[in-house]
Structures are given as structure tokens and as C-alpha cells.
Write a protein that holds these residues in place. Sequence first.
Motif, PDB file in Angstrom:
ATOM      1  N   ARG A   1       0.828  -1.209   0.000  1.00  0.00           N
ATOM      2  CA  ARG A   1       0.000   0.000   0.000  1.00  0.00           C
ATOM      3  C   ARG A   1       0.863   1.260   0.000  1.00  0.00           C
ATOM      4  O   ARG A   1       0.468   2.276  -0.548  1.00  0.00           O
TER       5      ARG A   1
ATOM      6  N   ASP B   1      -8.410  -8.963  -5.758  1.00  0.00           N
ATOM      7  CA  ASP B   1      -9.093  -7.711  -5.419  1.00  0.00           C
ATOM      8  C   ASP B   1      -8.104  -6.712  -4.816  1.00  0.00           C
ATOM      9  O   ASP B   1      -8.119  -5.526  -5.163  1.00  0.00           O
TER      10      ASP B   1
ATOM     11  N   ASN C   1      -5.706  -5.469  -7.579  1.00  0.00           N
ATOM     12  CA  ASN C   1      -6.409  -4.525  -8.453  1.00  0.00           C
ATOM     13  C   ASN C   1      -6.600  -3.187  -7.767  1.00  0.00           C
ATOM     14  O   ASN C   1      -6.476  -2.139  -8.395  1.00  0.00           O
ATOM     15  N   GLN C   2      -6.897  -3.234  -6.484  1.00  0.00           N
ATOM     16  CA  GLN C   2      -7.077  -1.995  -5.720  1.00  0.00           C
ATOM     17  C   GLN C   2      -5.762  -1.205  -5.672  1.00  0.00           C
ATOM     18  O   GLN C   2      -5.742  -0.014  -5.939  1.00  0.00           O
TER      19      GLN C   2
ATOM     20  N   ALA D   1      -5.097   1.639  -8.692  1.00  0.00           N
ATOM     21  CA  ALA D   1      -5.053   3.014  -8.198  1.00  0.00           C
ATOM     22  C   ALA D   1      -3.759   3.697  -8.603  1.00  0.00           C
ATOM     23  O   ALA D   1      -3.709   4.902  -8.784  1.00  0.00           O
TER      24      ALA D   1
ATOM     25  N   HIS E   1      -5.679  -3.584 -14.284  1.00  0.00           N
ATOM     26  CA  HIS E   1      -6.678  -4.527 -13.774  1.00  0.00           C
ATOM     27  C   HIS E   1      -6.184  -5.948 -14.035  1.00  0.00           C
ATOM     28  O   HIS E   1      -5.834  -6.303 -15.147  1.00  0.00           O
TER      29      HIS E   1
END
Length: 176
Positions: free
Chosen positions: A81, A143, A146-147, A151, A156
Motif C-alpha cells: 500500500r 481484489d 487490483n485496488q 489506483a 486490472h
Amino acid sequence: MSPQREKSNLNRLDILRQSYRLMAEHSWDSISVTTLEKHISQTRGAIFYFNKNKNDLFINMIDELFFPVFQLSQSQKEKYRSCSAKLFFATYRTAFERVLDDLRDNYGFLNPSRNLLNIISQAQKHYPDFTQKIKASLTMEIDFVNQIAGAKNRFHLCGDNLFVQSAGQILIDSLS
């Protein structure tokens, strides 16, 4: 933690790791408790002190040694992240790649693809709902990727393509 409790936990982990290594090389059905005792240098009493039976040992190996590597940990998610898109794409390893790395680095397998296929095929037989748990883990990871990647890069990831590509590469590698 008391020294005795720590030693007990280390002994339990040693039983799991050595049994996992043996299972990754051979058929779980063909491995007897006597074979386990000989190959992992533990007594039947020690093995069954920590596991109700041989099936319980198998489930514990998958739950404690396979899935923690297969699934992204919270710390890995936090790392991804906070990194740049370039670093993310340079360092991200798929669930299957992480298990292959673990089998190579921590268990010394030269061709871990064979061992991974062996683990997966045996887990489908001996671990209730293994396939569903794998699918759920992959869906959550896709998921998440992709997030994060989307971003950062309008990216994707298609889960079906990733699974087929990873499984196909593992199969090809296992044949060499």
C-alpha cells in the motif's frame, strides 16, 4: 513464555516442518507413522502429543505452513500500500510464486514446482474445502492487487488468467 513452553513450541514446529517436507516429496497416503518417526527423528508420542492423528497433522501443516505463505500477510499488504507503482510491480510475487520461493529457500527443493503440485493434489484429497479456500484466497488477493495496482497505474488483473498462467507455468516447470 517459559523456556519449557518455548522448547515445546519449537518441537511442534519442527514436527510440522519436517513432515511438510516429507509430504511435499511423497504421497501422504504412503507415509506411515513409522516412516514419519524415522524421517523426522521424532517419536510417535511427540507427533501425537501435538496432533490428534495423522489427518490432523496434515491439516496443521497446510494451515500453518502452506496458507500463511500462500496468503498475503497484513504486513505485506501494508508494504504494498505504501510503495510506488514501480516498486510494487518489481517486488510483487503471486501466491504460487511465494510458495515456490518458500519451498526452494526454506526446504531446499531444487524443482519446487513438482513439490507444489504434489502438495496441492494431496491437499485436495485430505484437506476439507481446500479448493474453496484457495479460490477465496486468490479472489481476495486479486481484489487487493487490483485496488493497489489499479489506483497506481490504471491496471486490472484478471483472476482467471493469473490462475491459469501460474498453474500452467508450474506444470511446465515440474516436468523439467
